[in-house]
Design a protein around this motif. Structure first.
Motif, PDB file in Angstrom:
ATOM      1  N   VAL A  81       3.108  -4.184  -8.511  1.00 45.19           N
ATOM      2  CA  VAL A  81       3.359  -2.749  -8.356  1.00 45.19           C
ATOM      3  C   VAL A  81       2.636  -1.966  -9.444  1.00 45.19           C
ATOM      4  O   VAL A  81       2.204  -2.516 -10.470  1.00 45.19           O
ATOM      5  CB  VAL A  81       4.874  -2.437  -8.425  1.00 45.19           C
ATOM      6  CG1 VAL A  81       5.628  -3.170  -7.333  1.00 45.19           C
ATOM      7  CG2 VAL A  81       5.446  -2.795  -9.792  1.00 45.19           C
ATOM      8  N   GLU A  82       2.481  -0.698  -9.202  1.00 48.08           N
ATOM      9  CA  GLU A  82       2.084   0.259 -10.229  1.00 48.08           C
ATOM     10  C   GLU A  82       3.107   1.386 -10.236  1.00 48.08           C
ATOM     11  O   GLU A  82       3.652   1.744  -9.187  1.00 48.08           O
ATOM     12  CB  GLU A  82       0.673   0.791  -9.984  1.00 48.08           C
ATOM     13  CG  GLU A  82       0.451   1.455  -8.647  1.00 48.08           C
ATOM     14  CD  GLU A  82      -1.008   1.851  -8.439  1.00 48.08           C
ATOM     15  OE1 GLU A  82      -1.874   1.225  -9.074  1.00 48.08           O
ATOM     16  OE2 GLU A  82      -1.260   2.784  -7.660  1.00 48.08           O
ATOM     17  N   TYR A 133       7.935   6.935 -10.129  1.00 48.33           N
ATOM     18  CA  TYR A 133       7.169   6.670  -8.907  1.00 48.33           C
ATOM     19  C   TYR A 133       6.769   5.203  -8.921  1.00 48.33           C
ATOM     20  O   TYR A 133       6.359   4.665  -9.958  1.00 48.33           O
ATOM     21  CB  TYR A 133       5.920   7.544  -8.841  1.00 48.33           C
ATOM     22  CG  TYR A 133       4.968   7.188  -7.710  1.00 48.33           C
ATOM     23  CD1 TYR A 133       5.168   7.667  -6.426  1.00 48.33           C
ATOM     24  CD2 TYR A 133       3.881   6.342  -7.944  1.00 48.33           C
ATOM     25  CE1 TYR A 133       4.308   7.328  -5.394  1.00 48.33           C
ATOM     26  CE2 TYR A 133       3.010   6.005  -6.920  1.00 48.33           C
ATOM     27  CZ  TYR A 133       3.231   6.498  -5.645  1.00 48.33           C
ATOM     28  OH  TYR A 133       2.376   6.161  -4.623  1.00 48.33           O
ATOM     29  N   VAL A 134       6.888   4.534  -7.758  1.00 46.97           N
ATOM     30  CA  VAL A 134       6.528   3.125  -7.634  1.00 46.97           C
ATOM     31  C   VAL A 134       5.698   2.936  -6.369  1.00 46.97           C
ATOM     32  O   VAL A 134       6.030   3.477  -5.309  1.00 46.97           O
ATOM     33  CB  VAL A 134       7.780   2.219  -7.570  1.00 46.97           C
ATOM     34  CG1 VAL A 134       7.377   0.767  -7.315  1.00 46.97           C
ATOM     35  CG2 VAL A 134       8.579   2.303  -8.853  1.00 46.97           C
ATOM     36  N   LYS A 135       4.626   2.147  -6.488  1.00 47.95           N
ATOM     37  CA  LYS A 135       3.786   1.807  -5.336  1.00 47.95           C
ATOM     38  C   LYS A 135       3.643   0.285  -5.266  1.00 47.95           C
ATOM     39  O   LYS A 135       3.362  -0.369  -6.273  1.00 47.95           O
ATOM     40  CB  LYS A 135       2.407   2.448  -5.461  1.00 47.95           C
ATOM     41  CG  LYS A 135       1.471   2.111  -4.296  1.00 47.95           C
ATOM     42  CD  LYS A 135       0.095   2.737  -4.496  1.00 47.95           C
ATOM     43  CE  LYS A 135      -0.847   2.354  -3.355  1.00 47.95           C
ATOM     44  NZ  LYS A 135      -2.217   2.917  -3.565  1.00 47.95           N
ATOM     45  N   LEU A 136       3.851  -0.282  -4.077  1.00 47.17           N
ATOM     46  CA  LEU A 136       3.679  -1.714  -3.870  1.00 47.17           C
ATOM     47  C   LEU A 136       2.216  -1.983  -3.527  1.00 47.17           C
ATOM     48  O   LEU A 136       1.746  -1.664  -2.439  1.00 47.17           O
ATOM     49  CB  LEU A 136       4.601  -2.201  -2.739  1.00 47.17           C
ATOM     50  CG  LEU A 136       4.482  -3.677  -2.365  1.00 47.17           C
ATOM     51  CD1 LEU A 136       4.880  -4.568  -3.531  1.00 47.17           C
ATOM     52  CD2 LEU A 136       5.327  -3.996  -1.129  1.00 47.17           C
ATOM     53  N   ASN A 137       1.490  -2.576  -4.460  1.00 46.57           N
ATOM     54  CA  ASN A 137       0.076  -2.877  -4.228  1.00 46.57           C
ATOM     55  C   ASN A 137      -0.107  -4.118  -3.376  1.00 46.57           C
ATOM     56  O   ASN A 137      -0.923  -4.135  -2.444  1.00 46.57           O
ATOM     57  CB  ASN A 137      -0.654  -3.063  -5.565  1.00 46.57           C
ATOM     58  CG  ASN A 137      -0.810  -1.752  -6.326  1.00 46.57           C
ATOM     59  OD1 ASN A 137      -0.897  -0.690  -5.714  1.00 46.57           O
ATOM     60  ND2 ASN A 137      -0.830  -1.814  -7.640  1.00 46.57           N
ATOM     61  N   ASP A 138       0.608  -5.173  -3.690  1.00 43.01           N
ATOM     62  CA  ASP A 138       0.473  -6.411  -2.924  1.00 43.01           C
ATOM     63  C   ASP A 138       1.742  -7.238  -3.082  1.00 43.01           C
ATOM     64  O   ASP A 138       2.514  -7.046  -4.034  1.00 43.01           O
ATOM     65  CB  ASP A 138      -0.739  -7.221  -3.394  1.00 43.01           C
ATOM     66  CG  ASP A 138      -0.620  -7.635  -4.855  1.00 43.01           C
ATOM     67  OD1 ASP A 138      -0.012  -8.686  -5.132  1.00 43.01           O
ATOM     68  OD2 ASP A 138      -1.117  -6.897  -5.740  1.00 43.01           O
ATOM     69  N   GLY A 144       0.792  -1.222   0.000  1.00 45.08           N
ATOM     70  CA  GLY A 144       0.000   0.000   0.000  1.00 45.08           C
ATOM     71  C   GLY A 144       0.821   1.267   0.000  1.00 45.08           C
ATOM     72  O   GLY A 144       0.275   2.362  -0.190  1.00 45.08           O
ATOM     73  N   GLU A 145       2.135   1.160   0.207  1.00 45.09           N
ATOM     74  CA  GLU A 145       3.011   2.332   0.228  1.00 45.09           C
ATOM     75  C   GLU A 145       3.675   2.537  -1.133  1.00 45.09           C
ATOM     76  O   GLU A 145       3.874   1.592  -1.901  1.00 45.09           O
ATOM     77  CB  GLU A 145       4.100   2.195   1.295  1.00 45.09           C
ATOM     78  CG  GLU A 145       3.588   2.218   2.715  1.00 45.09           C
ATOM     79  CD  GLU A 145       4.705   2.127   3.735  1.00 45.09           C
ATOM     80  OE1 GLU A 145       4.422   2.313   4.935  1.00 45.09           O
ATOM     81  OE2 GLU A 145       5.860   1.868   3.334  1.00 45.09           O
ATOM     82  N   GLN A 191       0.887  -0.937 -14.755  1.00 43.87           N
ATOM     83  CA  GLN A 191       0.909  -2.045 -13.828  1.00 43.87           C
ATOM     84  C   GLN A 191       2.103  -2.948 -14.147  1.00 43.87           C
ATOM     85  O   GLN A 191       2.484  -3.102 -15.308  1.00 43.87           O
ATOM     86  CB  GLN A 191      -0.385  -2.866 -13.906  1.00 43.87           C
ATOM     87  CG  GLN A 191      -1.644  -2.058 -13.636  1.00 43.87           C
ATOM     88  CD  GLN A 191      -1.724  -1.563 -12.205  1.00 43.87           C
ATOM     89  OE1 GLN A 191      -1.321  -2.277 -11.274  1.00 43.87           O
ATOM     90  NE2 GLN A 191      -2.252  -0.359 -12.012  1.00 43.87           N
ATOM     91  N   GLY A 192       2.682  -3.548 -13.132  1.00 40.00           N
ATOM     92  CA  GLY A 192       3.818  -4.444 -13.355  1.00 40.00           C
ATOM     93  C   GLY A 192       3.978  -5.399 -12.196  1.00 40.00           C
ATOM     94  O   GLY A 192       3.318  -5.271 -11.156  1.00 40.00           O
ATOM     95  N   LYS A 193       4.828  -6.379 -12.390  1.00 40.82           N
ATOM     96  CA  LYS A 193       5.141  -7.306 -11.313  1.00 40.82           C
ATOM     97  C   LYS A 193       6.639  -7.562 -11.302  1.00 40.82           C
ATOM     98  O   LYS A 193       7.305  -7.524 -12.344  1.00 40.82           O
ATOM     99  CB  LYS A 193       4.366  -8.615 -11.445  1.00 40.82           C
ATOM    100  CG  LYS A 193       4.762  -9.481 -12.619  1.00 40.82           C
ATOM    101  CD  LYS A 193       3.992 -10.801 -12.589  1.00 40.82           C
ATOM    102  CE  LYS A 193       4.434 -11.723 -13.724  1.00 40.82           C
ATOM    103  NZ  LYS A 193       3.737 -13.016 -13.670  1.00 40.82           N
ATOM    104  N   ILE A 194       7.157  -7.815 -10.113  1.00 40.36           N
ATOM    105  CA  ILE A 194       8.591  -8.030  -9.931  1.00 40.36           C
ATOM    106  C   ILE A 194       8.774  -9.361  -9.202  1.00 40.36           C
ATOM    107  O   ILE A 194       8.133  -9.609  -8.173  1.00 40.36           O
ATOM    108  CB  ILE A 194       9.230  -6.887  -9.114  1.00 40.36           C
ATOM    109  CG1 ILE A 194       8.874  -5.529  -9.727  1.00 40.36           C
ATOM    110  CG2 ILE A 194      10.731  -7.059  -9.042  1.00 40.36           C
ATOM    111  CD1 ILE A 194       9.326  -4.359  -8.884  1.00 40.36           C
TER     112      ILE A 194
END
Length: 581
Positions: free
Chosen positions: A288-289, A261-266, A233-234, A301-304
């Motif tokens: 992330v987004e 800018y990067v945000k960790l969604n889950d 969420g941050e 949208q992306g995933k790492i």
């Protein structure tokens, strides 16, 4: 028809003059000196330069570079994960100062590592440049003329024919050109050479090492790495003020950070639940987004995943760690919320037994005095029903099967108002007093949703739940592409230098006094192989169409050893194998 000679026989049969030149010119490797030449300082400097640019020293330096890189793989590095470095230092207080002096936490930018690859850089440059010019000279020159006595060559074939000598030479020239030999016809003899790609492979291999070192050097001078821990969420902007740590280089500083800018969604994690590998990681995925620049409208949208970074601009976003962040709410004596939020706890073992602290700087007043509150403890993703008194709180499994939070409480002065920097993951208890209950230190074991009423009217602590956090490494390394191309080219060059064979073939057609023509074929290879003999035999067979052997003296349809050469013609009679004439 093929006869392989021994090294001793070849050495005894080695021709002088043109024959020696033909063999020696199969390589462009510089000659090495066995000792210093000249007298005085200049002679020693010349000898040292020759040693430095020799293949032997280059291989030694390459081996030393490989050894020097080992500590960088075994010991946490400042430029990769500052958290691991600090944790390692805390666990190894005796050797940590020694490692600091030896620059083992900054291996790839250390003085001794830089000295090795700079010496290797100079050694390769001093070897490649003259060797390249020498090879260019070989390419521009004609293949060496046929030796006077072809019977001295390792492989040899001869026969008599009624065909015209000039026609035989022209046919041999055409056949060799058709086989992609560099061929030259002069004076009734054809000189042909093939396998230049072997030396090209050698040069490509050395140039690739040069490119590999150059890419590494450029990355060391123009790269930067930062670390960031994000709770679900941050988000954060890639600026020096929002990074947890940053390490720059001479040509890449905090002002050069790529804007995004990067945000960790889950964050999703899965572990093996049965079998011999129970507890082993099976999935770590961060959803992330992000957007580049300063325009939120370009949100993507992306995933790492582990070893699958997200590339944003000129930087790569690597997933390097994860853990749990308990969500805590603290209320003071007046039942006012003075702290709430998710606090990352750091894993201490493979089952993610995690430790952390919560600092409540704005607790308020207690008994007319300004008071601050500190909480320290353990988060156990899968807690046992009872703790072992010897080992203390320990998680049984890294997954969140039975989460429990164990806390201790302290009151007093946290020291956060002093202006001095503090470690957010450690609690300085110098000016704090541990809360007591019934004469014993106050402790609590909380499950999600449970609250703990603090003793002496200090309020309460509620364990609301937990989130997962992920730590990322933000890496900007412009030399990686150059190093990758160099590594691939080095492998290709090495394959060429190992499997391509340098070889020469000569064909001589001489008109005999009693009529007819004597056709001689000879071959010389750089290395021990049957390929030159096979090619010579195939050429002899194809040349029969234009220069058929006479019936009264059957053709030798393949390559033979020098000791099987015909003895009926004066020009083809082999000399004594031990003779120098």
């Amino acid at each position: 028809m093929t006869n392989s000679t021994t090294d001793r026989e070849r050495h005894a049969a080695a021709p002088q003059g043109a024959d020696d030149d033909a063999a020696e010119r199969l390589t462009t490797a510089p000659a090495e000196s066995d000792g210093p030449t000249g007298i005085g300082v200049l002679g020693w400097l010349r000898w040292m330069w020759r040693q430095l640019t020799s293949m032997r020293v280059a291989l030694i330096l390459l081996f030393l570079l490989s050894l020097a890189a080992i500590p960088g793989s075994l010991i946490p590095q400042n430029g990769q994960n500052q958290f691991k470095v600090e944790t390692w230092k805390a666990q190894h207080t005796t050797v940590a100062p020694i490692y600091e002096k030896l620059q083992l936490f900054d291996v790839y930018s250390s003085v001794w590592f830089s000295a090795i690859y700079i010496l290797l850089f100079v050694s390769l440059a001093g070897c490649i440049v003259p060797r390249t010019w020498q090879f260019v000279g070989v390419l521009r020159s004609r293949p060496p003329a046929a030796p006077r006595n072809l019977t001295r060559m390792p492989v040899y074939a001869a026969w008599r024919t009624d065909a015209d000598a000039a026609a035989v030479g022209t046919a041999a020239h055409r056949l060799l050109r058709g086989r992609r030999f560099r061929a030259h016809l002069d004076g009734g003899a054809v000189a042909a050479e093939k396998g230049y790609l072997r030396e090209v492979g050698n040069l490509v291999f050395h140039l690739s090492l040069f490119a590999l070192l150059g890419g590494f050097a450029w990355a060391s001078l123009a790269s930067g790495t930062g670390g960031k821990l994000l709770v679900e969420g941050e988000g954060y902007s890639n600026t020096i003020t929002q990074l947890d740590d940053f390490t720059g280089t001479r040509f890449y500083g905090s002002d050069d950070l790529d804007p995004f800018y990067v945000k960790l969604n889950d964050f999703r994690s899965k572990f093996q639940t049965n079998g011999s590998q129970i507890g082993s990681a099976r999935e770590f995925t961060a959803g992330v987004e992000y957007y580049e620049g300063s325009d939120p409208a370009k949100l993507k949208q992306g995933k790492i995943e582990v070893n699958h970074p997200l590339e944003i601009g000129g930087s790569k976003f690597f997933l390097i760690g994860h853990g749990y962040a308990p969500v805590i709410t603290v209320r003071n004596a007046a039942d006012e919320v003075v702290y709430t939020g998710a606090t990352p706890f750091l894993p201490q073992d493979g089952n993610l037994t995690s430790t952390g602290v919560i600092k409540v700087s704005d607790y308020g007043e207690k008994d007319g005095k300004k008071t601050q509150l500190g909480l320290s403890g353990f988060f156990l993703p899968t807690a046992p029903t009872a703790f072992d008194q010897n080992t203390g709180p320990r998680s049984l499994f890294p997954g969140d099967a039975a989460p429990v939070l164990v806390l201790n409480a302290y009151a007093g002065d946290l020291g956060t108002d002093s202006g001095l920097p503090q470690n957010i993951y450690q609690l300085n208890t110098k000016n704090l007093t541990q809360l007591q209950r019934d004469g014993e230190p106050a402790r609590a074991k909380l499950e999600p949703g449970q609250a703990w009423k603090l003793p002496d009217g200090y309020g309460s602590v509620t364990f609301e739940g937990y989130k997962q956090w992920a730590s990322f490494n933000v890496s900007h390394r412009p030399g990686n592409g150059i190093a990758l191309v160099g590594a691939v080219a080095a492998i290709a060059g090495l394959i060429g230098s190992l499997f391509i064979q340098r070889r020469r073939i000569w064909v001589r057609a001489v008109a005999l006094p009693d009529g007819g023509t004597l056709v001689e074929l000879a071959g010389l290879g750089r290395s021990e192989s049957a390929k030159i003999a096979e090619e010579l035999a195939a050429l002899a067979v194809d040349l029969q169409d234009d220069a058929p052997a006479l019936d009264d003296e059957p053709a030798e349809g393949g390559a033979t050893g020098a000791d099987e050469a015909p003895e009926s013609e004066e020009s083809a009679v082999p000399a004594d194998q031990n003779s120098k004439e």
